[in-house]
Design a protein around this motif. Structure first.
Motif, short mmCIF file in Angstrom:
data_model
loop_
_atom_site.label_atom_id
_atom_site.label_comp_id
_atom_site.label_asym_id
_atom_site.label_seq_id
_atom_site.Cartn_x
_atom_site.Cartn_y
_atom_site.Cartn_z
N ASP A 95 0.86 -1.19 0.00
CA ASP A 95 0.00 0.00 0.00
C ASP A 95 0.90 1.25 0.00
OD1 ASP A 95 -1.76 2.07 0.42
OD2 ASP A 95 -2.85 1.08 2.05
N LEU A 96 0.96 1.93 -1.13
CA LEU A 96 1.86 3.08 -1.24
C LEU A 96 1.42 4.23 -0.33
CD1 LEU A 96 2.65 3.23 -5.07
CD2 LEU A 96 4.10 2.41 -3.21
N ASP A 97 0.13 4.34 -0.04
CA ASP A 97 -0.32 5.39 0.88
C ASP A 97 0.35 5.23 2.24
OD1 ASP A 97 -1.95 6.67 -0.92
OD2 ASP A 97 -3.73 5.51 -0.39
N LYS A 101 3.61 7.58 3.78
CA LYS A 101 3.44 8.34 5.02
C LYS A 101 4.53 7.99 6.04
CE LYS A 101 -1.57 9.00 4.63
NZ LYS A 101 -2.88 8.61 5.17
N GLY A 102 4.97 6.72 6.06
CA GLY A 102 5.90 6.27 7.08
C GLY A 102 7.36 6.31 6.69
N LEU A 103 7.65 6.33 5.39
CA LEU A 103 9.04 6.26 4.94
C LEU A 103 9.42 7.51 4.15
CD1 LEU A 103 9.08 2.57 3.61
CD2 LEU A 103 9.69 3.38 5.89
N THR A 104 10.66 7.90 4.27
CA THR A 104 11.15 9.02 3.47
C THR A 104 11.38 8.55 2.04
OG1 THR A 104 13.46 8.51 3.98
CG2 THR A 104 12.29 10.04 5.46
N ILE A 105 11.54 9.52 1.14
CA ILE A 105 11.75 9.18 -0.28
C ILE A 105 12.98 8.31 -0.48
CG2 ILE A 105 12.31 10.19 -2.53
CD1 ILE A 105 10.39 12.46 -1.90
N PRO A 106 14.15 8.62 0.12
CA PRO A 106 15.32 7.75 -0.08
C PRO A 106 15.10 6.33 0.42
CG PRO A 106 16.01 9.89 0.75
CD PRO A 106 14.52 9.85 0.86
N VAL A 107 14.42 6.16 1.57
CA VAL A 107 14.20 4.82 2.09
C VAL A 107 13.25 4.04 1.18
CG1 VAL A 107 13.32 3.52 4.05
CG2 VAL A 107 14.61 5.61 4.43
N LEU A 108 12.17 4.68 0.75
CA LEU A 108 11.21 3.99 -0.12
C LEU A 108 11.84 3.68 -1.47
CD1 LEU A 108 8.44 2.86 -0.30
CD2 LEU A 108 7.52 5.12 -0.74
N ILE A 151 5.59 8.52 -10.14
CA ILE A 151 4.76 9.67 -10.52
C ILE A 151 4.02 10.23 -9.30
CG2 ILE A 151 4.52 8.85 -12.89
CD1 ILE A 151 1.66 8.01 -12.22
N ARG A 152 3.68 9.38 -8.34
CA ARG A 152 3.03 9.87 -7.12
C ARG A 152 4.00 10.77 -6.34
NH1 ARG A 152 -1.24 6.26 -4.83
NH2 ARG A 152 -0.35 6.70 -2.78
N THR A 153 5.26 10.38 -6.32
CA THR A 153 6.27 11.17 -5.59
C THR A 153 6.45 12.53 -6.25
OG1 THR A 153 7.39 9.14 -4.93
CG2 THR A 153 8.65 11.19 -4.77
N ILE A 154 6.43 12.56 -7.59
CA ILE A 154 6.55 13.84 -8.30
C ILE A 154 5.38 14.75 -7.92
CG2 ILE A 154 6.49 14.93 -10.58
CD1 ILE A 154 7.90 12.40 -11.65
N VAL A 155 4.18 14.19 -7.87
CA VAL A 155 2.99 14.99 -7.53
C VAL A 155 3.09 15.49 -6.09
CG1 VAL A 155 0.49 14.94 -7.24
CG2 VAL A 155 1.53 13.83 -9.21
N LEU A 156 3.43 14.58 -5.16
CA LEU A 156 3.49 14.97 -3.75
C LEU A 156 4.58 16.01 -3.49
CD1 LEU A 156 3.00 11.48 -2.03
CD2 LEU A 156 1.37 13.37 -2.10
N SER A 157 5.68 15.92 -4.24
CA SER A 157 6.78 16.87 -4.03
C SER A 157 6.41 18.26 -4.49
CB SER A 157 8.03 16.40 -4.78
OG SER A 157 7.83 16.49 -6.18
N SER A 158 5.36 18.39 -5.32
CA SER A 158 4.95 19.72 -5.79
C SER A 158 4.09 20.44 -4.75
CB SER A 158 4.16 19.60 -7.10
OG SER A 158 2.94 18.91 -6.91
N PHE A 159 3.65 19.72 -3.70
CA PHE A 159 2.87 20.36 -2.65
C PHE A 159 3.82 21.05 -1.67
CE2 PHE A 159 -0.36 16.67 -3.15
CZ PHE A 159 -0.81 17.25 -4.33
#
Length: 983
Positions: A95-97, A101-108, A151-159
């Motif tokens: 579950d990517l959600d 929420k629990g892991l940073t981008i480098p860890v994930l 692509i989810r990370t790109i979207v979330l990083s724009s917030f």
């Protein structure tokens, strides 16, 4: 820092703040412990913390026998830890959600790369080149999960994210946090570069109609037991978690919708969203329904794909739909109803009114009535909320018609539910009605208000009588004049007033058609030169005579004003382009000379527009058409045509910046070279740059350039004879022999940005500066010094101060364009060194080393830190009384300068940290001398530092390679410490 070490740093930044009850190594000892732990209702540590711990331990670097840091070993322990992390993610059903929420981008990123590895995704092959239909189900699913996350990370990083400030107890973690931030930015930049590929992969998965399977704890256990068997079983329909094609397509459409919306591809998102809504939300689909609804409404509003009767529309969507469909009656009704429901925010209502007012100002007809009604609705809403009534509403009350007053009363009646409204609302409505009566000048309109049913119901009889009496007194006062005075608005305007108003409009207007219309009106009223209306309108002296020779006065005014306005707002390229285009169209009809003038000005505009784009970060080469037009200007034959030198200046700078050296050298007409000093200067620069780096070949053209620059920086002495017959010197002036004044020359230089051209000019002025200073010991260094002459014929004619100022300005400007050019940094440091500004000099010497060594994580190249540079750094430290730094730097020389080091260590008045720098001394001779000095002074504590440092050799001679590595490590650490002091 290696990639593995960086991964470890990134993971360590996400450690849980409280120690877990079950340690991570216990899961290595008991195979069943993890599954039992995850089955608990409240496991401690929670699953995402376990992922962090497992990956952190797996990413830990190892240390060999020589005490060298090595990448994490590929052993059974680390492979098991990574597998445990994957099993935790499998327990979470990928579950990517939850994972995001629990892991940073480098860890994930590390976790999903490990999933790709165990899922047998072919290494070294781009995902977009894989055929998902031919891959095993778990392999294809791993590729899809990774690209969904991308692509989810790109979207979330724009917030936007709220930045948290670390507390005092967290300051020691700042370095780790900064490294993690840099790593995150690097990963995001890679994901953004590959975004198009990720979208193509996910769009390709939508064409697959088969079911997919994803790794579970069972398949990962099989994989650990026998990788080949497990993979074969995973390919069948019996292993892994089954994900139906519909479920996958629904999830992929949702994720694609997010990236499409973020990129502005609204239509594509609507297609995706429609498909998402067709599916039932099942167990394995994770959608944020509120966000999906928000996307859906926003997209429909943006594309106009709205149905006003759609009950799913929110209030924003309904208002937008009514405006788009021009259903203005329904829009007014919506505003009246909102006065009761209060569902629309006030700023939205005001913005709708402003939009209609703007349309009216733009000339749209039939909207005045709508504006009046919306203004009334907003005024009633403001009154009921106790807000101040707008100026626009008061203007409407100045001379209203009866139907407007009737509409006001209707809105008041419908906005107030007399049975349910509070006493406060009724009181506010009474105040509004009184204000309305007091604002109306016409007695019969006041009577309309006071006789209305709402007025009689809300106001008590006594209040009504008092108000009516006040209105009668006011009416009697107004009627005291036998002959009423005409209204201010009924007084006919005088011609002079009209001319003044039109001239004011002429000054403010930037629309060429409107300017022409105003001038026609003005010329019909008076015959005078209207180009003199504004003293800010200036046309270059080169053009003024040509324009004023136009016989028709209207045309003369129009040409002058269009050109002057265009030049006045030259940085507003859109308006200038429109004004110049209109002027070009006008003069083409009657004057070939003025037509060429306007073509030249438009060329200058386009060159500046393109160069401004480059200065703002664009790396797009100029279009061939623009280059061709610049060449056409430089090749133009002059036939009594007024030319501005700045056009040639900008064109030459443009050609030099885009490396058109061959063209400038060979094809520019000699007549233009003789008439325009900028073209001559550009030709000499191009010739010199073209023949670099060979000093022999470039000496001839370099000498010509040298002579031109020497003349620019020369002065002439002005004398006069005294009364006693003696000749005295008055003052020095710039020599008239130069092709340019020095100030204009500097301005031209600051339009250049090509590194080789700037390096050539810096080299020239450094040599020039060295000759006029005549100080062999303290010379400034630069590239290509050998191509310039070594002497000056007439030293007395040179303005020494001007040369010094110019070389400083030139190097400072060059560094604003590229602050990482090590040659320019060394030159800047030398300039500060020879002018005794030692702290600034040391700053730039260190910066030059930092940019070529990744901030001293690598060794600085010997051609950067030459012995001369190091000796100058030593002198800088010495002059700053930083004597311990002097001793450390003496070790950097090819031959260690023991005498200077010993002398520095003898100094007791040192302004640096002294013994804190002892860690960076590796030379045993200096260490022994340091021990002797402290022993001699009786400093027993400091005396122990040096013997401890001598353990570098100890009783066991270390190999020379180890000593060299230790020395390099201390060099880097010392330079980093110095950079922190002087940056």
């Amino acid at each position: 820092m290696s990639a593995e070490a960086v991964d470890r740093v990134a993971v360590s930044g996400s450690r849980p703040s409280t120690p877990p009850q079950t340690s991570w190594f216990e899961f290595l000892l008991d195979e069943m412990l993890l599954e039992n732990h995850l089955q608990k209702s409240h496991p401690d540590p929670v699953p995402v913390q376990l992922v962090i711990q497992f990956l952190e331990q797996a990413a830990k670097p190892s240390v060999n026998e020589q005490n060298q840091v090595q990448p994490p070993a590929d052993n059974r322990r680390n492979r098991t830890l990574k597998l445990l992390a994957l099993k935790v993610a499998a327990h979470l059903k990928w579950d990517l959600d939850v994972l995001e929420k629990g892991l940073t981008i480098p860890v994930l990123n590390m976790l999903l790369n490990e999933l790709l590895c165990v899922s047998k995704v072919p290494p070294g092959v781009k995902h977009v080149d894989l055929d998902l239909s031919t891959l095993p189900p778990t392999t294809a699913m791993a590729v899809i999960i990774y690209n969904r996350w991308a692509i989810r990370t790109i979207v979330l990083s724009s917030f936007p994210e709220k930045q948290t400030k670390p507390g005092p107890h967290q300051m020691n973690m700042l370095n780790v946090v900064q490294q993690e931030k840099e790593l995150t930015e690097n990963i995001l930049s890679v994901l953004k570069e590959q975004a198009a590929d990720s979208i193509m992969v996910l769009e390709g998965s939508l064409g697959l109609k088969k079911d997919f399977y994803i790794h579970t704890l069972r398949t990962l256990d099989l994989l650990a037991a026998d990788p080949s068997t497990a993979n074969g079983e995973t390919e069948s329909s019996t292993a892994g978690l089954r994900i139906s094609a519909d479920e996958l397509h629904c999830q992929v459409h949702y994720d694609l919708g997010g990236i499409f919306f973020q990129q502005g591809s609204v239509d594509r998102y609507i297609f995706s969203a429609v498909l998402v809504l067709q599916f039932d939300l099942t167990l394995h689909v994770h959608l944020d329904e509120k966000r999906l609804a928000g996307y859906w409404n926003a997209c429909r509003a943006l594309t106009g794909a709205l149905d006003p009767s759609d009950t799913q529309l929110n209030p924003y969507g309904q208002i937008n739909s009514l405006i788009r469909t021009h259903n203005y009656q329904a829009l007014v009704e919506a505003f009246i109803k909102d006065n009761v429901s209060l569902s629309l925010p006030n700023h939205l209502r005001q913005s709708v009114l402003r939009e209609f007012l703007h349309k009216v100002q733009q000339g749209e007809r039939g909207l005045d009535e709508v504006c009046h009604k919306l203004c009334v609705c907003n005024a009633v809403r403001d009154a009921l909320q106790g807000e101040v009534l707008s100026v626009r509403f008061h203007q409407l009350l100045h001379k209203p018609r009866k139907h407007v007053v009737d509409f006001m009363l209707e809105v008041c009646t419908r906005s107030l539910d007399k049975d349910r409204s509070s006493e406060t609302s009724k009181r506010k409505m009474v105040i509004f009605l009184k204000t309305l009566c007091e604002s109306l000048a016409e007695p019969h309109l006041v009577f309309v208000v006071t006789a209305h049913k709402l007025f009689t119901e809300l106001l008590k009889e006594e209040d009504r009588k008092i108000l009516v009496e006040q209105m009668r007194k006011r009416s009697a006062t107004v009627n005291l004049c036998a002959k009423p005075l005409p209204s201010f608005y009924d007084i006919p305007a005088a011609a002079s007033v009209n001319i003044g108003q039109l001239e004011q409009q002429l000054i403010l207007c930037l629309d060429a058609r409107r300017i022409r219309q105003i001038l026609i009106e003005l010329h019909s009223m008076a015959e005078r030169p209207f180009w003199r209306v504004n003293n800010k309108w200036e046309v270059p002296p080169d053009y003024i005579n040509v324009i004023l020779n136009i016989k028709d006065n209207l045309t003369k005014d129009l040409v002058y004003i269009l050109m002057a306005k265009g030049l006045h707002c030259i940085t507003d390229f859109a308006h200038t382009r429109q004004l110049f285009s209109a002027c070009l169209e006008l003069v083409t009809e009657f004057s070939p000379k003025l037509r060429q003038v306007m073509l030249n000005e438009m060329l200058l505009l386009e060159v500046r527009a393109h160069e401004t784009g480059v200065a703002e970060g664009s790396n797009v080469r100029p279009p061939p058409d623009l280059v061709s037009r610049v060449r056409g200007y430089l090749e133009m034959r002059i036939h009594d045509l007024p030319l501005r030198q700045i056009v040639g200046e900008e064109c030459v700078a443009f050609m030099l910046n885009w490396r058109e050296n061959e063209y400038l050298t060979l094809q520019v007409p000699q007549q233009l070279v003789m008439n325009n000093p900028y073209i001559k200067l550009g030709q000499l620069l191009a010739s010199t740059c073209k023949e670099l780096p060979g000093p022999k070949e470039s000496r001839r053209t370099a000498k010509e350039l040298w002579e031109v620059v020497v003349q620019i920086c020369s002065v002439s002495n002005q004398h006069k004879r005294n009364s006693d017959g003696r000749v005295s010197l008055i003052k020095q002036r710039e020599s008239s022999m130069g092709i340019l004044q020095r100030s204009r020359f500097i301005t031209f230089i600051k339009k250049l940005r090509e590194p080789l051209v700037l390096t050539t000019l810096i080299s020239l002025f450094v040599r020039f500066h060295s000759i006029v200073r005549d100080d062999i010991v303290n010379e400034v260094t630069a590239e290509y010094l050998a191509i310039w002459p070594s002497t000056l014929a007439n030293m007395q004619a040179v303005d020494v101060e001007a040369v010094a100022v110019t070389v400083k300005e030139l190097v400072t400007y060059a560094l604003t364009l590229n602050p990482n050019n090590q040659s320019w940094l060394i030159t800047q440091a030398d300039i500060y060194f020879v002018t005794n500004q030692y702290s600034a000099a040391l700053h730039f010497y260190l910066q030059a080393g930092a940019v070529c060594s990744d901030f001293f994580t690598k060794a600085v190249a010997p051609d950067v830190y030459t012995d001369q540079v190091l000796k100058r750094m030593i002198k800088c430290c010495s002059m700053l009384n930083c004597h311990t730094q002097v001793a450390v730097l003496c070790q950097f020389l090819r031959e260690v300068d023991y005498m200077t080091a010993f002398k520095a260590l003898q100094e007791q008045n040192s302004h640096d940290a002294m013994d804190s720098f002892y860690d960076y001394i590796w030379d045993v001779t200096i260490l022994e001398y340091l021990t002797h000095i402290h022993h001699k002074r009786g400093e027993s504590e400091k005396r122990q530092i040096a013997p401890n440092r001598q353990n570098l050799r100890g009783g066991f001679p270390n190999p020379e390679e180890v000593l060299q590595l230790a020395a390099q490590k201390r060099k880097k650490k010392f330079l980093q410490a110095m950079a922190k002091l002087y940056f």
